[in-house]
Design an enzyme around this catalytic site. Structure first.
Site, PDB file in Angstrom:
ATOM      1  N   HIS A 119      10.980  20.097   9.162  1.00 59.18           N
ATOM      2  CA  HIS A 119      10.109  19.109   8.533  1.00 59.18           C
ATOM      3  C   HIS A 119       9.585  19.589   7.189  1.00 59.18           C
ATOM      4  O   HIS A 119       8.848  18.903   6.514  1.00 59.18           O
ATOM      5  CB  HIS A 119       8.951  18.748   9.461  1.00 59.18           C
ATOM      6  CG  HIS A 119       9.438  18.241  10.786  1.00 59.18           C
ATOM      7  ND1 HIS A 119       9.687  19.090  11.829  1.00 59.18           N
ATOM      8  CD2 HIS A 119       9.758  17.003  11.204  1.00 59.18           C
ATOM      9  CE1 HIS A 119      10.138  18.377  12.852  1.00 59.18           C
ATOM     10  NE2 HIS A 119      10.186  17.119  12.499  1.00 59.18           N
TER      11      HIS A 119
ATOM     12  N   ARG B 264       4.660   6.113   5.730  1.00 61.48           N
ATOM     13  CA  ARG B 264       5.943   5.882   6.387  1.00 61.48           C
ATOM     14  C   ARG B 264       5.875   4.707   7.362  1.00 61.48           C
ATOM     15  O   ARG B 264       4.985   4.624   8.190  1.00 61.48           O
ATOM     16  CB  ARG B 264       6.374   7.136   7.124  1.00 61.48           C
ATOM     17  CG  ARG B 264       7.860   7.207   7.200  1.00 61.48           C
ATOM     18  CD  ARG B 264       8.387   8.423   7.861  1.00 61.48           C
ATOM     19  NE  ARG B 264       9.476   7.982   8.715  1.00 61.48           N
ATOM     20  CZ  ARG B 264      10.650   7.558   8.264  1.00 61.48           C
ATOM     21  NH1 ARG B 264      10.908   7.535   6.976  1.00 61.48           N
ATOM     22  NH2 ARG B 264      11.586   7.167   9.106  1.00 61.48           N
TER      23      ARG B 264
ATOM     24  N   CYS C 284      12.603  15.515  20.539  1.00 64.73           N
ATOM     25  CA  CYS C 284      11.918  15.845  19.293  1.00 64.73           C
ATOM     26  C   CYS C 284      10.611  16.597  19.462  1.00 64.73           C
ATOM     27  O   CYS C 284       9.844  16.675  18.548  1.00 64.73           O
ATOM     28  CB  CYS C 284      11.604  14.593  18.531  1.00 64.73           C
ATOM     29  SG  CYS C 284      12.962  14.100  17.541  1.00 64.73           S
TER      30      CYS C 284
ATOM     31  N   GLY D 211      22.582  17.297  14.507  1.00 60.00           N
ATOM     32  CA  GLY D 211      23.453  16.134  14.297  1.00 60.00           C
ATOM     33  C   GLY D 211      23.544  15.667  12.870  1.00 60.00           C
ATOM     34  O   GLY D 211      24.595  15.705  12.247  1.00 60.00           O
TER      35      GLY D 211
ATOM     36  N   LEU E 243       0.832  -1.202   0.000  1.00 59.97           N
ATOM     37  CA  LEU E 243       0.000   0.000   0.000  1.00 59.97           C
ATOM     38  C   LEU E 243       0.873   1.262   0.000  1.00 59.97           C
ATOM     39  O   LEU E 243       0.562   2.250  -0.652  1.00 59.97           O
ATOM     40  CB  LEU E 243      -0.935  -0.004   1.219  1.00 59.97           C
ATOM     41  CG  LEU E 243      -1.896   1.183   1.293  1.00 59.97           C
ATOM     42  CD1 LEU E 243      -2.858   1.192   0.120  1.00 59.97           C
ATOM     43  CD2 LEU E 243      -2.669   1.170   2.612  1.00 59.97           C
TER      44      LEU E 243
END
Ligand code: GLN
Ligand code: ZN
Length: 756
Positions: free
Chosen positions: A696, A516, A645, A433, A17
C-alpha cells in the site's frame, strides 16, 4: 408523521468533492476554494432534503475525509507527531488522513479500518497519555449556522462519545475508561454551544451499541450518558443506532434521559421484538429506521407500513427515518441515463429514498392508505418478478449435497501428490496476481470501451503486456507466475461484467474512504456463466513459460460482498449461484492446462456479522461452503490458492481452514505478524504466504527487511509450508518500484533458503 435522515452522501452527485480535494492535494486549487466549493455542495444537499419535506435534516454529516477524523479534531485528539509539523488546520487534517512527506517532516497517516460491516473505512483516532481532550474545533457549529443562514434548521450529527472511545486506539498507558470524564465534559461543552445557537435536536451516532457489549462497556456507556444528559438543558438528544439491533443494552438505552432513540428495523433482526416485548417509553420519540440506507432497491411499502403499525402501538411519537446514513448508497437514479426503465423503477438511491420517507410518512397517517396511488403502484412493483428465475439453476442448488462441497482426496493426500507434480523449492516465491495498472493499461481499456480501437487491437495490447509481465517474472526468478490481470478494472466488477445477472451503473458511486469511491454492480437476476471468462489470457500466459502460472479467479463471497445484492432471494442462494458459475470457470481452466488456480476471497471477512452469535448461522455457514463449492471438483494435482486482504482472522481460523485451499496468502506486514502465532497455535495445516512487504506504500522494502520477516515467520511456520509473496496485488503500484521490490523479495527468499 415526521421524517428524519440519519446522514446524506457527501462526495457530490458527480463525485465533485473527490475531484476538488484531489486538485487541492495536487496544489491546483487553494484551500479557500476547496472550502467554498464544499459549502455550496452542502447547501445544495440541505435544500434537496428540505424540498423533499424531510423534517430532521442532518448537518455535520459532511466531511472532507472522514467523520471519525472530524471527531478526533473536534475533541483535540491530535497526536504530537502531527502537531509538530505546524501545519495550518486543513493541512494538519489531511496529514492525519494521508500522512505527510515534505519539508516539515515525514509522518505516516493514522491507520484506517472498516466501518462496521460496510465497505466504508474510517481513520482510527489515536489517544495518548498526554493528550488533553477538550473542545477544539467548531465544524459542527459552523455547519449548523451555515444551514440556518439559508433558512434551514438542521439536526447536527456527531459520532457519539461511546463509539468514538470504543473505536480509538490507545497508544499510552491510559485506557478507555480514563478518557470518559474529559470526553463527556467536551461533549457537554459542545451541547452548551448548540443551545446558544438555537439548535433543537442533536443526534449522537452510536453504532457500537449494536456490537457485542460486555458489562464494562455498558457501564461506561451509562456513565457517559447519564452525565451528559444531565447537561443537555432544553436540547433534545437523539441516540441514533444502526447496522443492527441493541439487544445487549435496550434496557439501559430506554431508561436514560434521551429524548429520542433511533433503532434500525432493516438490519436489526431483533429491533421489533425488543420494542414489542419490552415496550417503549412514552416520553421518548422512536426514530424508526425503516428505509434501507445500505441497498438500492425501492422500499416495500406494504411490509414497512406493517412494521410501522406494530410500532405505533408502543411508541408515543414515531419519526420515520433511514436505517443508517445514506452515505452507503449512490446519489440519484436520475443520473443513470442508460438504465432500462423496466429495471430503473425498482431502484431508490439517496434522493429517491427521501421521496420514500415522505411517501411512507403520508401513508402511515392515512387510514385509507391501501387505496392511495403511491401504495398501489409500489405494491404492484413488488409483485413483479425481477428477472425470470432459472428453474434449472434453482433445482441444482436445492439438490446440492455434502459431496458437492467436499474436495477429495483430503488435504494431506493432496500435499504429497502436489509435491511430486510441482517439485517447487522450499519457500516458493509468487505474487498475488495483478501487476501495475500503468497509463497504457488503463488507456487501452478506456479506448476499447469508447470504440476507439478494435477488439483485436485491444486483445493484442493485453497480450503484449502479459508477455512482458511473464518475461519480467522469469528474469526476477519468481517461482509461480501470474498473467498480471491487465484486462481487469476491478477484481469483482470484471467477473460481474462477464456473468449474467449483473447490472452496471454509470454514476452510482459510493465513498469507500477519503477521496476513493467504488461503483458496486447490482445483482438483478440469477447469476450464470455464459462463456469462458479468464481462460484465453491464462492459457496464453502459461504458453509463454515452463513455470506454473496461476489462473486468477475472484471468489463468490467477495463478488457478492462488493455488489448491491438483490433482496428477493437470500444471500446464501446468491453466493451459491455465483459459486457454481466460478466453479465452471475453474474446471475450464483446469481442462485447459492451468495447474494452479487462485480463488481470491479478498472481502470474505468484510461482512462477518457484528455479533459473534450470528457469525455462523447468518454468514459462515454458507460463505465457506460457497468457496468450497468452487474448487471441490478439481483434481488432486491441481493446486488451489486463495488470498485474503487482511490478516485479522484469528477468530475464524477454523473456518478459514475449512475452506480447504492448498495455499493461502494474506496481508501481514502491517499487523506485526500476530496472525502467524495464531496459525501456529491452531495447528492450521494449509500452506501460508503471509505478505512479507506492504504494497500500500510506494516504498521499496530492503532485502534485509524481507529476510528478517521471513526468519520471524520461520520461527513459527515450517519451511515446507511457507510461501513468500507481497501483501496484496500490485496494481496500484508503479512499475519503477515493483521490479526492485520483487527482486529484493526473491533475493531474500533465496538467502534464507540457502541457509536452511
Ligand atoms: N488478485 C487480486 C490482485 O492481485 C487480488 C486483489 C485483492 O486482494 N484486493 O489484484
Ligand atoms: Zn489483497
Amino acid at each position: 408523521m415526521k421524517t428524519s435522515v440519519t446522514g446524506y452522501p457527501r462526495i457530490g452527485p458527480k463525485r465533485e468533492l473527490k475531484f476538488w480535494t484531489e486538485y487541492h492535494f495536487e496544489d491546483k486549487i487553494p484551500a479557500e476554494e476547496l472550502k467554498a466549493n464544499a459549502k455550496t455542495l452542502r447547501i445544495q444537499q440541505w435544500k434537496a432534503q428540505a424540498e423533499n419535506g424531510i423534517g430532521l435534516i442532518p448537518s455535520n454529516d459532511f466531511s472532507f475525509y472522514d467523520g471519525m477524523l472530524d471527531t478526533a479534531f473536534l475533541l483535540g485528539a491530535i497526536p504530537d507527531r502531527y502537531k509538530k509539523l505546524r501545519l495550518d488546520e486543513l493541512a494538519a487534517y489531511f496529514a492525519m488522513a494521508r500522512g505527510y512527506q515534505g519539508e516539515r517532516g515525514d509522518v505516516k497517516a493514522l491507520s484506517m479500518r472498516k466501518w462496521f460491516n460496510t465497505n466504508y473505512h474510517y481513520m482510527v483516532p489515536e489517544l495518548d497519555d498526554n493528550m488533553e481532550i477538550r473542545l477544539s474545533d467548531s465544524k459542527p457549529l459552523d455547519e449548523f449556522l451555515e444551514a440556518k443562514k439559508e433558512g434551514i434548521q438542521t439536526k447536527p450529527v456527531i459520532i457519539g462519545p461511546f463509539t468514538f472511545l470504543k473505536l480509538a486506539k490507545y497508544t499510552g498507558a491510559k485506557r478507555i475508561g480514563d478518557y470518559a470524564e474529559d470526553t463527556t465534559r467536551t461533549y457537554a461543552d459542545l451541547l452548551c454551544k448548540f443551545s446558544g445557537l438555537g439548535a433543537e435536536w442533536i443526534q449522537f451516532d452510536e453504532p457500537s451499541l449494536v456490537t457485542d457489549l460486555s458489562p464494562t462497556d455498558i457501564e461506561l456507556f451509562s456513565r457517559i450518558y447519564s452525565a451528559l444528559l444531565n447537561q443537555k438543558g432544553s436540547l433534545k438528544i437523539l441516540l441514533q443506532t444502526y447496522f443492527g439491533d441493541i439487544r445487549d443494552c435496550y434496557a439501559e438505552v430506554t431508561t436514560l434521559a434521551f429524548d429520542g432513540v433511533g433503532l434500525d428495523f432493516v438490519e436489526g433482526k431483533e429491533s421489533l421484538r425488543l420494542v414489542e416485548e419490552n415496550g417503549f417509553p412514552k416520553d421518548k420519540v422512536l426514530f424508526a429506521g425503516v428505509v434501507n440506507g445500505k441497498n438500492i432497491w425501492t422500499n416495500h411499502y406494504e411490509k414497512t407500513l406493517h412494521t410501522i403499525a406494530r410500532l405505533k402501538k408502543h411508541a408515543g411519537e414515531l419519526v420515520l427515518g433511514t436505517s443508517c446514513s445514506l452515505l452507503h448508497v449512490p446519489y440519484s437514479v436520475k443520473s443513470e441515463k442508460r438504465l432500462e426503465p423496466e429495471i430503473g423503477r425498482h431502484f431508490a438511491f439517496a434522493e429517491e429514498k427521501l421521496g420514500e420517507l415522505r411517501g411512507l410518512a403520508e401513508l402511515a397517517s392515512d387510514d385509507r392508505f391501501t387505496e392511495r396511488e403511491s401504495y398501489v403502484k409500489n405494491t404492484a412493483l413488488h409483485h413483479e418478478k425481477l428477472e425470470g428465475a432459472d428453474q434449472k439453476l434453482r433445482q441444482r442448488i436445492a439438490s446440492l449435497s455434502e459431496k458437492d462441497f467436499t474436495r477429495l482426496p483430503a488435504f494431506e493426500e493432496r500435499v504429497k501428490i502436489q509435491k511430486e507434480v510441482f517439485r517447487l523449492l522450499l519457500l516458493p516465491t509468487t505474487t498475488i496476481g495483478s501487476f501495475p495498472q500503468t497509463k497504457d493499461v488503463k488507456s487501452n481499456r478506456a479506448r476499447f470501451k469508447k470504440d476507439e480501437i478494435s477488439e483485436a487491437q485491444y486483445k493484442e495490447n493485453v497480450r503484449g503486456k502479459i508477455a512482458s509481465c511473464i518475461q519480467l517474472q522469469e528474469k526476477l526468478g519468481l517461482d509461480v507466475l501470474v498473467h498480471g490481470e491487465y484486462e481487469r478494472n476491478d477484481m469483482a466488477e470484471f467477473f460481474g461484467e462477464n456473468l449474467s445477472g449483473f447490472l452496471f451503473t454509470q454514476k452510482a458511486w459510493v465513498q469507500s474512504y477519503g477521496t476513493r469511491c467504488v461503483k458496486p454492480p447490482i445483482i438483478r437476476g440469477d447469476v450464470k456463466r455464459t462463456k469462458p471468462i479468464t481462460v484465453e489470457y491464462s492459457v496464453y500466459a502459461q504458453s509463454l513459460t515452463k513455470k506454473p502460472v496461476k489462473g486468477m479467479l475472484t471468489g463468490p463471497v467477495t463478488i457478492l460482498n462488493w455488489s448491491f445484492p438483490r433482496e428477493d432471494i437470500s444471500p446464501r442462494e446468491i453466493a451459491l449461484q455465483i459459486a457454481l458459475a466460478i466453479r465452471e470457470e475453474a474446471l475450464d481452466l483446469e481442462t485447459n492446462g492451468m495447474r494452479i488456480i487462485q480463488i481470491d476471497e479478498a472481502a470474505l471477512k468484510e461482512k462477518l456479522p457484528l455479533r459473534k452469535a450470528d457469525w455462523h448461522c447468518d454468514y459462515l455457514d454458507w460463505a465457506i461452503p460457497a468457496f468450497q463449492l468452487v474448487h471441490s471438483g478439481v483434481k488432486a494435482k491441481t493446486q488451489i490458492h486463495t488470498h485474503m486482504c487482511y490478516s485479522e482472522f484469528e477468530d475464524i481460523i477454523k473456518d478459514i481452514e475449512a475452506m480447504d485451499a492448498d495455499v493461502i496468502s494474506f496481508e501481514a506486514s502491517r499487523s506485526n505478524l500476530s496472525i502467524v502465532d495464531a496459525i501456529e497455535k491452531s495447528g492450521f495445516k494449509t500452506a501460508v504466504g503471509p505478505g512479507v512487504y506492504d504494497i500500500h506504500s510506494p516504498r521499496i522494502p530492503t532485502k534485509n527487511e524481507i529476510t528478517d520477516a521471513i526468519r520471524t515467520m520461520l520461527g513459527k511456520i515450517k519451511p515446507e509450508r511457507l510461501w513468500i509473496n507481497p501483501d496484496c496485488g500490485l496494481k496500484t503500484r508503479g512499475e519503477e518500484e515493483t521490479a526492485p521490490s520483487l527482486k529484493n523479495l526473491v533475493d531474500a527468499a533465496k538467502q534464507v533458503r540457502d541457509s536452511l
